[in-house]
Design an enzyme around this catalytic site. Sequence first.
Site, PDB file in Angstrom:
ATOM      1  N   VAL A  17       0.828  -1.208   0.000  1.00 35.79           N
ATOM      2  CA  VAL A  17       0.000   0.000   0.000  1.00 35.79           C
ATOM      3  C   VAL A  17       0.861   1.256   0.000  1.00 35.79           C
ATOM      4  O   VAL A  17       0.641   2.183  -0.782  1.00 35.79           O
ATOM      5  CB  VAL A  17      -0.967   0.010   1.212  1.00 35.79           C
ATOM      6  CG1 VAL A  17      -1.805   1.280   1.221  1.00 35.79           C
ATOM      7  CG2 VAL A  17      -1.860  -1.228   1.184  1.00 35.79           C
ATOM      8  N   GLU A 131     -10.261   5.593   6.836  1.00 36.40           N
ATOM      9  CA  GLU A 131     -11.143   4.961   5.839  1.00 36.40           C
ATOM     10  C   GLU A 131     -10.590   3.636   5.323  1.00 36.40           C
ATOM     11  O   GLU A 131     -11.330   2.676   5.106  1.00 36.40           O
ATOM     12  CB  GLU A 131     -11.353   5.927   4.671  1.00 36.40           C
ATOM     13  CG  GLU A 131     -12.269   5.450   3.568  1.00 36.40           C
ATOM     14  CD  GLU A 131     -13.723   5.349   4.009  1.00 36.40           C
ATOM     15  OE1 GLU A 131     -14.189   4.214   4.187  1.00 36.40           O
ATOM     16  OE2 GLU A 131     -14.378   6.399   4.164  1.00 36.40           O
ATOM     17  N   VAL A 134     -11.214  -0.279   6.839  1.00 38.42           N
ATOM     18  CA  VAL A 134     -12.364  -1.157   6.608  1.00 38.42           C
ATOM     19  C   VAL A 134     -12.761  -1.123   5.140  1.00 38.42           C
ATOM     20  O   VAL A 134     -13.006  -0.060   4.577  1.00 38.42           O
ATOM     21  CB  VAL A 134     -13.578  -0.737   7.475  1.00 38.42           C
ATOM     22  CG1 VAL A 134     -14.743  -1.693   7.246  1.00 38.42           C
ATOM     23  CG2 VAL A 134     -13.203  -0.706   8.948  1.00 38.42           C
ATOM     24  N   LYS A 207     -12.750  -5.251  11.885  1.00 40.43           N
ATOM     25  CA  LYS A 207     -13.548  -4.329  11.084  1.00 40.43           C
ATOM     26  C   LYS A 207     -14.962  -4.195  11.639  1.00 40.43           C
ATOM     27  O   LYS A 207     -15.540  -3.101  11.642  1.00 40.43           O
ATOM     28  CB  LYS A 207     -13.567  -4.803   9.631  1.00 40.43           C
ATOM     29  CG  LYS A 207     -12.191  -4.704   8.955  1.00 40.43           C
ATOM     30  CD  LYS A 207     -12.136  -5.497   7.671  1.00 40.43           C
ATOM     31  CE  LYS A 207     -10.777  -5.344   6.979  1.00 40.43           C
ATOM     32  NZ  LYS A 207     -10.622  -6.275   5.842  1.00 40.43           N
TER      33      LYS A 207
END
Lengths: 439, 439
Positions: A17, A131, A134, A207
């Site tokens: 990421v 954000e 989840v 989550k």
Amino acid sequence: MVRTRPLKVALLGCGVVGSQVARLMTTHAHDLAARIGAPVELAGVAVRRPARDRDGVDEALVTTDAAGLVSRGDIDVVVELIGGIEPARTLIQAAFESGASVVTANKALLAQDGPALHAAAEKHGADLYFEAAVAGAIPLLRPLRESLAGDKVNRVLGIVNGTTNFVLDRMESTGAGYGEALAEATALGYAEADPTADVEGFDAAAKAAILAGIAFHSRVRLDDVHREGITEVTAADIAGARKLGCTVKLLAVCERAEDGRSVTARVHPAMIPLSHPLAGVREAYNAVFVEAEAAGQLMFYGPGAGGAPTASAVLGDLVAACRNRVTGGLGPGESAYAQLPVSPMGEVVTRYHVSLDVVDRPGVLAQCATVFADHGVSIETVRQTSSGKEDGGAQVVVVTHRATDAALGATVEALRRLDTVHGVASTMRVEGDQGTGSR
Amino acid sequence: MVRTRPLKVALLGCGVVGSQVARLMTTHAHDLAARIGAPVELAGVAVRRPARDRDGVDEALVTTDAAGLVSRGDIDVVVELIGGIEPARTLIQAAFESGASVVTANKALLAQDGPALHAAAEKHGADLYFEAAVAGAIPLLRPLRESLAGDKVNRVLGIVNGTTNFVLDRMESTGAGYGEALAEATALGYAEADPTADVEGFDAAAKAAILAGIAFHSRVRLDDVHREGITEVTAADIAGARKLGCTVKLLAVCERAEDGRSVTARVHPAMIPLSHPLAGVREAYNAVFVEAEAAGQLMFYGPGAGGAPTASAVLGDLVAACRNRVTGGLGPGESAYAQLPVSPMGEVVTRYHVSLDVVDRPGVLAQCATVFADHGVSIETVRQTSSGKEDGGAQVVVVTHRATDAALGATVEALRRLDTVHGVASTMRVEGDQGTGSR
């Protein structure tokens, strides 16, 4: 309102990421500056192994001293993509103490220690956005926290783990068993070498805790979430679901009790009707159904993981945090004013699908039905089929009406004790029976 | 950060949506105060006919003097639910001049005059929120404006008008013609007495203009949107779509050109594959697909209209506007920095389904195929069927590969001029052919 001093961003972690975040910050620099109202620059990238080649990241920015980077004093926003509890927690706290806002994708840390992080953000007048924690790229937390801020959310029902959805989808479409489907997911990169966090439901439970807390404006900890993984799901379970017009999904379910005085949060495999929109979510996609009092039924669908999709969510938060730096605004903080308690799993009201191996003789079905009745569980359908074998075995499949999970569990225990019942072949909860406008 | 002076809200219009906003402001007062950080109260409700009974709205708050209400000077947020251009425009301008922020659901006004409204908001340091203007309760504009602020949106493809979706869904499921399905929609309250704005695509076109402007950070006016309604869609069109494994939907399509230098926006009926998630959107529901460079394919689904769902969106905006009053923040303003021009419909690249009535003799199919080739349009499939009648007619159905709309239109014109072609029975664009993770 463009200002000249660039906003400075520190990136902690430069894996799947993080490298995408760094790349997009470069390729979209012009757009980000226009949308924020000021240029934004990568001021440092903290990694564990600096020697590794990192395409597109200026070597001069790379450091192994994450603590030094976040405490430099000139960082506007820290993007934490290390994951896990430590050192992420200490670094985020240090970031707030140095006056930075924080963007993170760290669901485990938020589910375990969210209130302390929110408190630190509030104390220092900084933002905490998450954000990406989840459902990857799917805009879900911002809609829940902001778009639905004037509504009352009663239920969140979703597929929030891509790995397990991929495995269950493969079992469904190919008839494969759990082990075979997991091996395929691993080979294709959808499952990690150690898949425990995904297949045992830990990832989805974290989550669920985050979603329940936001949806119900209460504190829901990871320990409050009932958790069952998919390792026990068999090809027979999926074939049985198909006979009922259902499929099996690992669901995260967060519900407000009917009296409104408590909430529940749980993660477990469940049958849902093929007509339900969540049944059509394939491969590693995620989708979340939200039921709100005024809005009705909403669904959010998209890629739940992956470098670029998760980076999209991180960058959306980064723009928001940077804009607040420029305008002097502040995003929404923790909202836990409702303080609703979390009820244990036994109080959840749901439906069961129970498959029993029984002796094939008259009266056995009635005997089983009596056990359900004795526990206050109403039967919706019951089907008995002879195995056709010489030993006289038969199968009884029951789908119940809604009852508490405790009553359903006690019913199954009592059925096991009947001497006419050879065994309970499977039990699975049935969800998503509400009608919707999607076929 | 709770403050004691309540925030004051003026409500303009108290119809289907306004009355729900007033109701929810009362029933959710405690929650709204906690989420905003200050109590919020209804300070006045401007209506045209004060005599009408309004359940739950304090009579003392009702006035016919909307201009006086918004200019009182003590109003924090004006909620405009009158609709149409005037007097809504003048009242919103007056609200900004009096220092109030504005929440509106007025898609027509935004599509026509958005830039002027945004400029007024910015000049006065106020917020302009309008989530309810597009896709009712579905959180769509906030995700596009904020969650995807770090990404690059390439395409928005959606069902944004509930009335037309209801009519097409009925035609699809019952085989009814357009007139019959519209009559049913009217009888059930899904279509207005004068359905022009819906069935001719004006409503969807206004929403497409708003969506394209936000998605591409450019100004897109209503006049820039190519618009075709559903009044020409026949039962035969829908049957023909079914033969191809498609259904017919009224789509709003906003696209960035492949070279990135321009955008297009259009509303028209189109065939989409039954496997596409939008094909499963039934009745009056809305759903919008968003394709972004990093995030991939996202879908947002929910009720596109109705009093309570639209009120949910309005209240979410109201909470945001009120929070900004409390914290001193400011929501995102107009973002049109990219200034991408809007190309005309002829430059749109799409696919066509063309159904021709032809003379049934050898060579006609080849003759038709030559016309496509002459216009640079590549054929994906062609199917010829004899009508079986004595007069020797046959039908040729062609699905093309992607080509410019201008080339496709010119092809159809040229086909009409062939003396072996009796007529063009129908032409319809085909969209949504990209693979997705949903079945």
